[in-house]
Scaffold this motif. Structure first.
Motif, mmCIF file in Angstrom:
data_model
loop_
_atom_site.group_PDB
_atom_site.id
_atom_site.type_symbol
_atom_site.label_atom_id
_atom_site.label_comp_id
_atom_site.label_asym_id
_atom_site.label_seq_id
_atom_site.Cartn_x
_atom_site.Cartn_y
_atom_site.Cartn_z
ATOM 1 N N GLN A 1 0.845 -1.194 0.000
ATOM 2 C CA GLN A 1 0.000 0.000 0.000
ATOM 3 C C GLN A 1 0.886 1.251 0.000
ATOM 4 O O GLN A 1 1.997 1.255 0.532
ATOM 5 C CB GLN A 1 -0.925 0.002 1.221
ATOM 6 N N PRO B 1 1.457 5.298 1.194
ATOM 7 C CA PRO B 1 1.211 6.008 2.461
ATOM 8 C C PRO B 1 -0.184 6.604 2.533
ATOM 9 O O PRO B 1 -0.802 6.621 3.608
ATOM 10 C CB PRO B 1 2.292 7.088 2.468
ATOM 11 N N GLU B 2 -0.717 7.100 1.407
ATOM 12 C CA GLU B 2 -2.075 7.656 1.422
ATOM 13 C C GLU B 2 -3.105 6.577 1.726
ATOM 14 O O GLU B 2 -4.052 6.782 2.491
ATOM 15 C CB GLU B 2 -2.382 8.323 0.073
ATOM 16 N N GLU B 3 -2.919 5.395 1.120
ATOM 17 C CA GLU B 3 -3.863 4.302 1.373
ATOM 18 C C GLU B 3 -3.776 3.829 2.825
ATOM 19 O O GLU B 3 -4.800 3.520 3.451
ATOM 20 C CB GLU B 3 -3.568 3.142 0.416
ATOM 21 N N GLU B 4 -2.560 3.767 3.363
ATOM 22 C CA GLU B 4 -2.410 3.379 4.775
ATOM 23 C C GLU B 4 -3.081 4.391 5.697
ATOM 24 O O GLU B 4 -3.742 4.020 6.671
ATOM 25 C CB GLU B 4 -0.935 3.252 5.115
ATOM 26 N N ALA B 5 -2.935 5.706 5.380
ATOM 27 C CA ALA B 5 -3.582 6.734 6.210
ATOM 28 C C ALA B 5 -5.095 6.634 6.115
ATOM 29 O O ALA B 5 -5.807 6.751 7.137
ATOM 30 C CB ALA B 5 -3.115 8.114 5.775
ATOM 31 N N ALA B 6 -5.621 6.365 4.904
ATOM 32 C CA ALA B 6 -7.062 6.224 4.749
ATOM 33 C C ALA B 6 -7.577 5.001 5.499
ATOM 34 O O ALA B 6 -8.641 5.041 6.144
ATOM 35 C CB ALA B 6 -7.405 6.128 3.259
ATOM 36 N N GLU B 7 -6.826 3.907 5.438
ATOM 37 C CA GLU B 7 -7.237 2.695 6.167
ATOM 38 C C GLU B 7 -7.214 2.940 7.669
ATOM 39 O O GLU B 7 -8.102 2.484 8.403
ATOM 40 C CB GLU B 7 -6.312 1.545 5.793
ATOM 41 N N TRP B 8 -6.199 3.672 8.137
ATOM 42 C CA TRP B 8 -6.119 3.983 9.572
ATOM 43 C C TRP B 8 -7.291 4.841 10.017
ATOM 44 O O TRP B 8 -7.872 4.618 11.087
ATOM 45 C CB TRP B 8 -4.798 4.678 9.843
ATOM 46 N N GLU B 9 -7.656 5.826 9.219
ATOM 47 C CA GLU B 9 -8.826 6.654 9.551
ATOM 48 C C GLU B 9 -10.106 5.828 9.571
ATOM 49 O O GLU B 9 -10.976 6.034 10.432
ATOM 50 C CB GLU B 9 -8.936 7.794 8.552
ATOM 51 N N GLN C 1 -10.158 3.856 12.739
ATOM 52 C CA GLN C 1 -10.499 4.720 13.877
ATOM 53 C C GLN C 1 -11.985 5.045 13.900
ATOM 54 O O GLN C 1 -12.609 5.086 14.968
ATOM 55 C CB GLN C 1 -9.671 6.001 13.807
#
Length: 220
Positions: free
Chosen positions: A102, A104-112, A115
């Motif tokens: 993935q 970094p943008e996809e990882e940040a979206a998945e993390w959001e 949450q």
């Protein structure tokens, strides 16, 4: 060893003599001497100090058969371990191939997203918890009110019972003998004597001695 044997013989002969003299106490005086193993700290006996035990000779065919079985067992176990290691390595390769790399943008979206799901779950659990606590508080409040009402009723009943008892005692106190009416009470006792000499039959009828005497007088 010879000393132990002689001591056992002397003890046995002594017990036999005592048994002949006192046959009733034979079982109480009989003592068995048992041979105990030599303690470790005494060391090797002098007679066995330089003795070399003879090694037993094994049959050649039996030795060859045992060696063959031993080699076959270790070969099969080695093959099983190798097979399991290959299976583990193959599963690792399959799992690595299925992983998607993935950005970094996809990882940040998945993390959001994770949450958000966690916050929704916490909110739902909090609502259920608040509702349950409110119901428990309401039940507790009702329970306390019921206890207070029951306690007030008991106290009211006790007060009424005490007041009734006091009222009865006041009514009975009118017939009490005091210093003021003691002379009048004595005169009434002399004029109207009361006899407690009576009997009660099974039907509850009272039979007084005076009534019986008066009846006998009438019959005469």
């Amino acid at each position: 060893m010879s000393g132990i044997t002689s001591a056992a013989g002397l003890l046995a002969s002594k017990c036999i003599l005592n048994a002949q003299q006192q046959p009733t106490r034979m079982l109480l005086q009989y003592t068995t001497v048992r041979h105990h193993r030599k303690p470790r700290w005494l060391g090797t006996a002098k007679s066995k100090l330089f003795r070399v035990p003879e090694r037993k000779q094994q049959i050649a065919d039996e030795v060859a058969e045992l060696k063959r079985l031993h080699n076959n067992y270790h070969t099969q176990m080695k093959a099983v371990r190798r097979f399991l290691m290959d299976e583990v390595e193959a599963s690792k390769l399959v799992s690595r191939a299925g992983v998607v790399i993935q950005t970094p943008e996809e990882e940040a979206a998945e993390w959001e997203e994770v949450q958000r799901i966690n916050e929704d779950w916490n909110r739902k659990v909090g609502e259920v918890r608040d509702k349950r606590l409110a119901e428990e508080r309401e039940q507790r409040r009702n329970y306390i009110l019921e206890r207070l009402v029951a306690k007030e009723q008991r106290e009211q009943e006790n007060r009424e019972r005490v007041e009734e008892r006091v009222r009865l005692e006041k009514e009975l106190s009118k017939a009490y003998i005091t210093r003021d009416n003691i002379e009048k009470a004595i005169e009434m006792a002399l004029v109207q004597p009361i006899s407690y000499n009576f009997a009660i039959d099974l039907n509850g009828n009272i039979h007084r001695t005076e009534d019986r005497q008066s009846q006998e007088t009438k019959n005469e």
